[in-house]
Motif scaffolding. Structure first.
Motif, PDB file in Angstrom:
ATOM      1  N   MET A 147       2.723  52.115   6.569  1.00  0.00           N
ATOM      2  CA  MET A 147       1.366  52.617   6.773  1.00  0.00           C
ATOM      3  C   MET A 147       0.314  51.588   6.357  1.00  0.00           C
ATOM      4  O   MET A 147       0.575  50.699   5.560  1.00  0.00           O
ATOM      5  N   MET A 148      -0.872  51.750   6.895  1.00  0.00           N
ATOM      6  CA  MET A 148      -2.074  51.028   6.453  1.00  0.00           C
ATOM      7  C   MET A 148      -3.257  51.639   7.199  1.00  0.00           C
ATOM      8  O   MET A 148      -3.089  52.525   8.041  1.00  0.00           O
ATOM      9  N   THR A 149      -4.450  51.157   6.910  1.00  0.00           N
ATOM     10  CA  THR A 149      -5.627  51.536   7.693  1.00  0.00           C
ATOM     11  C   THR A 149      -6.043  50.354   8.565  1.00  0.00           C
ATOM     12  O   THR A 149      -6.039  49.209   8.102  1.00  0.00           O
ATOM     13  N   LEU A 150      -6.374  50.636   9.810  1.00  0.00           N
ATOM     14  CA  LEU A 150      -6.817  49.573  10.717  1.00  0.00           C
ATOM     15  C   LEU A 150      -8.219  49.093  10.333  1.00  0.00           C
ATOM     16  O   LEU A 150      -9.026  49.863   9.811  1.00  0.00           O
ATOM     17  N   PRO A 151      -8.515  47.813  10.600  1.00  0.00           N
ATOM     18  CA  PRO A 151      -9.881  47.332  10.394  1.00  0.00           C
ATOM     19  C   PRO A 151     -10.874  48.170  11.207  1.00  0.00           C
ATOM     20  O   PRO A 151     -10.527  48.710  12.267  1.00  0.00           O
ATOM     21  N   PRO A 152     -12.113  48.309  10.740  1.00  0.00           N
ATOM     22  CA  PRO A 152     -13.110  49.116  11.457  1.00  0.00           C
ATOM     23  C   PRO A 152     -13.267  48.682  12.911  1.00  0.00           C
ATOM     24  O   PRO A 152     -13.212  47.492  13.233  1.00  0.00           O
ATOM     25  N   GLU A 293      -7.073  38.055  -9.842  1.00  0.00           N
ATOM     26  CA  GLU A 293      -7.108  38.905  -8.650  1.00  0.00           C
ATOM     27  C   GLU A 293      -5.991  39.942  -8.646  1.00  0.00           C
ATOM     28  O   GLU A 293      -6.072  40.956  -7.942  1.00  0.00           O
ATOM     29  N   ALA A 294      -4.954  39.731  -9.468  1.00  0.00           N
ATOM     30  CA  ALA A 294      -3.828  40.674  -9.500  1.00  0.00           C
ATOM     31  C   ALA A 294      -4.212  42.004 -10.118  1.00  0.00           C
ATOM     32  O   ALA A 294      -3.637  43.048  -9.792  1.00  0.00           O
ATOM     33  N   MET A 295      -5.172  41.985 -11.021  1.00  0.00           N
ATOM     34  CA  MET A 295      -5.560  43.208 -11.736  1.00  0.00           C
ATOM     35  C   MET A 295      -6.863  43.798 -11.217  1.00  0.00           C
ATOM     36  O   MET A 295      -7.430  44.696 -11.826  1.00  0.00           O
ATOM     37  N   THR A 296      -7.321  43.312 -10.087  1.00  0.00           N
ATOM     38  CA  THR A 296      -8.638  43.692  -9.579  1.00  0.00           C
ATOM     39  C   THR A 296      -8.536  44.672  -8.418  1.00  0.00           C
ATOM     40  O   THR A 296      -7.731  44.496  -7.519  1.00  0.00           O
ATOM     41  N   VAL A 297      -9.358  45.707  -8.458  1.00  0.00           N
ATOM     42  CA  VAL A 297      -9.548  46.562  -7.287  1.00  0.00           C
ATOM     43  C   VAL A 297     -10.492  45.827  -6.342  1.00  0.00           C
ATOM     44  O   VAL A 297     -11.563  45.372  -6.742  1.00  0.00           O
ATOM     45  N   THR A 298     -10.076  45.673  -5.093  1.00  0.00           N
ATOM     46  CA  THR A 298     -10.807  44.839  -4.145  1.00  0.00           C
ATOM     47  C   THR A 298     -11.261  45.664  -2.943  1.00  0.00           C
ATOM     48  O   THR A 298     -10.468  45.898  -2.021  1.00  0.00           O
ATOM     49  N   PRO A 299     -12.503  46.117  -2.925  1.00  0.00           N
ATOM     50  CA  PRO A 299     -12.968  46.938  -1.796  1.00  0.00           C
ATOM     51  C   PRO A 299     -12.814  46.269  -0.442  1.00  0.00           C
ATOM     52  O   PRO A 299     -12.591  46.940   0.565  1.00  0.00           O
ATOM     53  N   GLU A 300     -12.912  44.941  -0.387  1.00  0.00           N
ATOM     54  CA  GLU A 300     -12.815  44.224   0.887  1.00  0.00           C
ATOM     55  C   GLU A 300     -11.432  44.360   1.532  1.00  0.00           C
ATOM     56  O   GLU A 300     -11.284  44.114   2.726  1.00  0.00           O
ATOM     57  N   ILE A 301     -10.423  44.729   0.743  1.00  0.00           N
ATOM     58  CA  ILE A 301      -9.071  44.878   1.278  1.00  0.00           C
ATOM     59  C   ILE A 301      -9.024  45.978   2.342  1.00  0.00           C
ATOM     60  O   ILE A 301      -8.193  45.938   3.254  1.00  0.00           O
ATOM     61  N   THR A 302      -9.913  46.947   2.269  1.00  0.00           N
ATOM     62  CA  THR A 302      -9.932  48.003   3.297  1.00  0.00           C
ATOM     63  C   THR A 302     -10.303  47.443   4.666  1.00  0.00           C
ATOM     64  O   THR A 302     -10.006  48.056   5.694  1.00  0.00           O
ATOM     65  N   PHE A 303     -10.947  46.280   4.698  1.00  0.00           N
ATOM     66  CA  PHE A 303     -11.322  45.659   5.967  1.00  0.00           C
ATOM     67  C   PHE A 303     -10.293  44.611   6.416  1.00  0.00           C
ATOM     68  O   PHE A 303     -10.175  44.334   7.603  1.00  0.00           O
ATOM     69  N   SER A 304      -9.607  44.030   5.462  1.00  0.00           N
ATOM     70  CA  SER A 304      -8.552  43.052   5.754  1.00  0.00           C
ATOM     71  C   SER A 304      -7.343  43.430   4.914  1.00  0.00           C
ATOM     72  O   SER A 304      -7.199  42.963   3.787  1.00  0.00           O
ATOM     73  N   ALA A 339      -6.252  42.591  14.012  1.00  0.00           N
ATOM     74  CA  ALA A 339      -6.788  43.268  15.199  1.00  0.00           C
ATOM     75  C   ALA A 339      -6.216  42.698  16.495  1.00  0.00           C
ATOM     76  O   ALA A 339      -6.009  43.433  17.462  1.00  0.00           O
ATOM     77  N   LYS A 340      -5.961  41.388  16.523  1.00  0.00           N
ATOM     78  CA  LYS A 340      -5.473  40.757  17.759  1.00  0.00           C
ATOM     79  C   LYS A 340      -3.954  40.600  17.794  1.00  0.00           C
ATOM     80  O   LYS A 340      -3.397  40.145  18.785  1.00  0.00           O
ATOM     81  N   GLY A 341      -3.297  40.970  16.696  1.00  0.00           N
ATOM     82  CA  GLY A 341      -1.855  40.758  16.607  1.00  0.00           C
ATOM     83  C   GLY A 341      -1.002  41.952  16.966  1.00  0.00           C
ATOM     84  O   GLY A 341       0.223  41.875  16.880  1.00  0.00           O
ATOM     85  N   GLY A 342      -1.623  43.074  17.327  1.00  0.00           N
ATOM     86  CA  GLY A 342      -0.838  44.229  17.757  1.00  0.00           C
ATOM     87  C   GLY A 342      -0.660  45.315  16.722  1.00  0.00           C
ATOM     88  O   GLY A 342       0.158  46.227  16.903  1.00  0.00           O
ATOM     89  N   TYR A 343      -1.373  45.228  15.601  1.00  0.00           N
ATOM     90  CA  TYR A 343      -1.412  46.302  14.588  1.00  0.00           C
ATOM     91  C   TYR A 343      -0.090  46.522  13.860  1.00  0.00           C
ATOM     92  O   TYR A 343       0.199  47.620  13.389  1.00  0.00           O
TER      93      TYR A 343
END
Length: 608
Positions: A147-152, A293-304, A339-343
Motif C-alpha cells: 500500500m501507499m498513497t499516490l502523489p496528488p 532524518e531517521a527520527m523525523t516525521v516528514t510531511p513531504e513524504i506524502t507527496f513523494s 507518477a510516470k512509472g506505473g504506480y
C-alpha cells in the motif's frame, strides 16, 4: 474482556534498515534480543529484506550465521520471521524458480519459521512460485498486499477497490497462506483507506484469518493507521523498540501500549519488563550514529512516498558519496518517477528504482540517464505495473536499455536467462575455486560480485556509522599522530600551543585559508619536485569521480586502451557506474584492487 492485539517486534530488521541503512554488527545487538525475549516477546522479525545483503555489503558478516545466532538467542519456540520480495526474494534483481526455491529451503534450515512475502507491483503472478516454495519448505506463509498513497493529481490505483481486487486475485490464484499483511512501507496511506481496506479484507477472509497491518511513522499518521486497522478487524500490528522506533520506523511498543490504554484493545505485555528490555537495547546501540532524518516525521513524504526502510539506506549512500546536499531535490523528483512509472508501490525494490531514477534526473537532467532497475520495471521485466507507465518514459527506457516492453511472466523470462539460476551461480563459485554449497550458491546468486568478494575474503567492513570511542578520547586529550610526507609526528594540541615530538610551539588556529600569511611564512622550495613532475607530464592519472566500491577491473597493466573504453566498474548508490579511459595509451599502473572502497579523487590507474 479486552481484545488481545498480537504484535511482531521489528526492531532487529526493519528498525535497523530504517535507521542505520541495515548496517549493524550481529554481536552488538544480540544482548538486546535476549533482553526482549526475557521481557516476554516471542515474535521477531529476524532477517530478510536488506538485512540479508547488508551483512555481506557493509559489515563483512554472513547473514546465515546471523540467523543461526538469532535462533539460538531467541529460543526454539520463538516465531522468527523474514521479509521476501516475491520473485526478487532478498535481492534487487528477480530470479529463476530454482533460486526462489533455494531461498525458502535455506531460510528454513537457518531457523526461520515465517516468511512475509510481497510483490511491490502487486502482480499476483510474482507471488505464486514464491508462495509455493515457502509452503513446501514447511514455513508459515504471510502473503502481502502492498500500500501507499499516490502523489496528488494521480488516480487509478492504491485505494480500497484496488487492494480488494488484489486480495481477490491472490485468492483466485489458489496461493496457500496462513496470514495476510497489508504493508505500507512509506506510511502514507490515509487512515480512512486503511480502515475501509481492512474492513473489506476481514469480510472476504472470515473471522479466523490472521490480518496484519504494517506501516512506518514517516508521515506522522502511523498510530492513527494502526487504530483504524484494529477497529476494522486487524488482529496484529508491527512494533519496534527504542532507539529504532518512531520516525522512519514502526511505532514503539510502549507508544502503542499507551495509545491502547482506556480502549477495548490490549497488547498483553508487562510494561515494566518491556522498558527494561528497551534500556538494554539503547545501551547496545549507543555507539551507532543515528542520522537526524531517521527520527523525523516528514510531511513531504506524502507527496513523494519514500519508504522508511529506503529513506536512510539512501541518505547513508548519499553521505558515502558526499552528496547529501542533493537529498531534498531527489525526494522532490521522486514524485514524478512514481507518477510516470506505473504506480508500483514504493517499497523495495521499486522504491530503490524510484530513488535511483530521481537521483539520475537531478544529477544528469530529467530522463537523460535511465537507471537499469527503473527502466526494466516500466518495460515489464519485474511484472505488470498497476497502471500503464507514461508512454514517453517507456520509449526512453526502451532506447536506453535496448529492450522491448514485455508482458511475459517474470519467472519465465528468468528461466531462459543463462546468467540466472543455480547453474550460473555454481559457475561463479567454480571460477574462484570456492566450495559448492547451497549457502554459497545463494550468496553468489543474490549478491553477485559482492557475494564473491565476501566468499573469497576480499570484502571489507565499510560504511558503518559508529562512534569511535578511542578516537573521541584522543580528541578530548588533543593527541594525534600526524604523518606528513612519510614522517610521523606526535602532536598534542593545547589552547595556545602545540607540542610536536616533545617540543612546544606557539599555536594560533584561524578559520579559512589566509593566503597572505602563508606566503609570508614560505621558505624557498626545492626544485626537485617540479623536475619530477615535469618528467611524467605525459602520464594521465585517472581519478575516482565519486566515492564507491571497485566492483570490476576491466584492464591490466601493460594493456593498450583507447579513449572512452570502459576500464573499470565502480558501484555507488547501488548502481554500477562505468569508468572510461580519458585518452589513448597504455595502462602503466593499476592503483586499486577489486573490492576496494574509494573516495572522490583517489587514483584508479595511470595511462601513458
Amino acid at each position: 474482556m479486552k481484545k488481545q492485539v498480537k504484535f511482531m517486534c521489528t526492531a532487529f530488521r526493519d528498525g535497523f534498515q530504517s535507521v542505520y541503512g541495515a548496517r549493524v554488527f550481529t554481536k552488538d545487538f544480540m544482548p538486546a534480543v535476549a533482553a526482549a525475549r526475557e521481557a516476554g516477546i516471542t515474535h521477531f522479525e529476524a532477517g530478510g529484506g536488506a538485512r540479508f545483503q547488508s551483512p555481506y555489503f557493509y559489515s563483512n558478516e554472513d547473514a546465515f550465521e546471523m540467523m543461526d545466532e538469532f535462533r539460538r538467542v531467541a529460543g526454539a519456540d520463538a516465531d522468527l520471521q523474514t521479509l521476501s520480495r516475491g520473485v526478487n526474494v532478498v535481492g534487487l534483481d528477480s530470479y529463476s524458480r530454482d533460486i526462489i526455491d533455494l531461498h525458502a529451503k535455506l531460510f528454513k534450515k537457518h531457523g526461520i519459521s515465517t516468511i512475509r512475502n510481497f510483490d511491490a507491483l502487486n502482480d499476483v503472478n510474482n507471488l505464486i512460485d514464491s508462495g509455493r516454495s515457502i509452503v513446501n519448505a514447511g514455513l508459515r506463509h504471510e502473503v502481502v498486499v502492498t500500500m501507499m498513497t499516490l502523489p496528488p493529481g494521480t488516480t487509478g490505483a492504491h485505494d480500497p477497490d484496488f487492494y480488494e481486487a488484489t486480495l481477490k486475485q491472490i485468492l483466485d490464484a489458489g496461493i496457500e497462506f496462513q496470514s495476510v499483511c497489508f504493508k505500507d512501507a512509506s506510511g502514507t496511506s490515509t487512515p480512512a483507506y486503511v480502515y475501509e481496506t481492512v474492513k473489506r479484507a476481514r469480510k472476504m477472509l472470515g473471522k479466523d484469518m490472521n490480518i496484519v497491518f504494517h506501516s512506518h511513522d514517516t508521515a506522522g499518521v502511523c498510530i492513527q493507521q494502526y487504530m483504524c486497522a484494529l477497529e476494522a478487524g486487524a488482529n496484529q500490528v508491527d512494533l519496534s523498540m527504542m532507539p529504532v522506533s518512531g520516525g522512519t520506523c514502526q511505532p514503539d511498543i510502549i507508544t502503542m501500549w499507551h495509545a491502547l490504554r482506556n480502549t477495548d484493545f490490549d497488547l498483553g505485555i508487562d510494561i515494566k519488563k518491556i522498558r527494561e528490555a528497551e534500556a538494554v537495547f539503547q545501551d547496545c546501540m549507543k555507539d551507532y550514529i543515528i542520522p537526524p532524518e531517521a527520527m523525523t516525521v516528514t510531511p513531504e513524504i506524502t507527496f513523494s512516498p519514500l519508504p522508511g526502510g529506503a529513506l536512510t539506506a539512501n541518505t547513508q549512500m548519499l553521505r558515502d558519496n558526499n552528496l547529501m546536499d542533493k537529498y531534498p531535490a531527489i525526494v522532490e523528483a521522486m514524485a514524478e518517477t512514481v507518477a510516470k512509472g506505473g504506480y508500483g508501490t514504493s517499497v523495495t525494490p521499486v522504491s530503490q528504482f524510484y530513488f535511483q531514477q530521481a537521483f539520475n534526473n537531478v544529477m544528469f537532467g530529467p530522463w537523460k540517464k535511465i537507471a537499469e532497475g527503473y527502466g526494466k520495471m516500466v518495460l515489464g521485466y519485474f511484472g505488470k505495473t498497476p497502471v500503464a507507465p507514461d508512454a514517453e518514459v517507456v520509449k526512453a527506457c526502451s532506447e536506453a536499455l535496448g529492450l522491448k516492453p514485455t508482458t511475459e511472466k517474470v519467472v519465465d523470462i528468468n528461466e531462459k536467462d543463462p546468467k540466472k539460476g543455480v547453474a550460473a551461480a555454481k559457475a561463479m563459485l567454480e571460477k574462484e575455486g570456492l566450495p559448492i554449497t547451497d549457502e554459497n550458491i545463494f550468496i553468489a546468486a543474490s549478491c553477485k560480485e559482492k557475494g564473491i568478494l565476501f566468499l573469497t575474503g576480499k570484502s571489507q567492513v565499510n560504511g558503518m556509522y559508529k562512534i569511535n570511542r578511542e578516537e573521541e578520547a584522543a580528541k578530548k586529550k588533543g593527541e594525534y599522530t600526524v604523518t606528513v610526507n612519510g614522517k610521523a609526528y606526535g602532536v598534542k594540541l593545547g589552547k595556545d600551543n602545540a607540542t610536536v615530538n616533545g617540543t612546544s610551539y606557539p599555536l594560533n588556529v584561524g578559520f579559512g585559508i589566509d593566503e597572505k600569511a602563508i606566503e609570508a611564512s614560505k621558505t624557498v622550495a626545492s626544485n626537485a619536485p617540479a623536475a619530477a613532475a615535469a618528467s611524467t607530464h605525459e602520464a594521465v592519472s585517472l581519478k575516482a569521480p565519486m566515492p564507491g566500491l571497485i566492483l570490476r577491473i576491466e584492464v591490466k597493466e601493460g594493456q593498450k586502451v583507447t579513449k572512452n573504453q570502459v576500464v573499470m566498474i565502480m558501484e555507488a548508490m547501488k548502481m554500477e557506474n562505468e569508468i572510461f579511459a580519458p585518452c589513448d595509451g597504455v595502462v602503466t599502473k593499476v592503483s586499486v584492487s577489486q573490492g576496494q572502497q574509494m573516495q572522490s579523487d583517489d587514483e584508479l590507474l595511470v595511462i601513458a
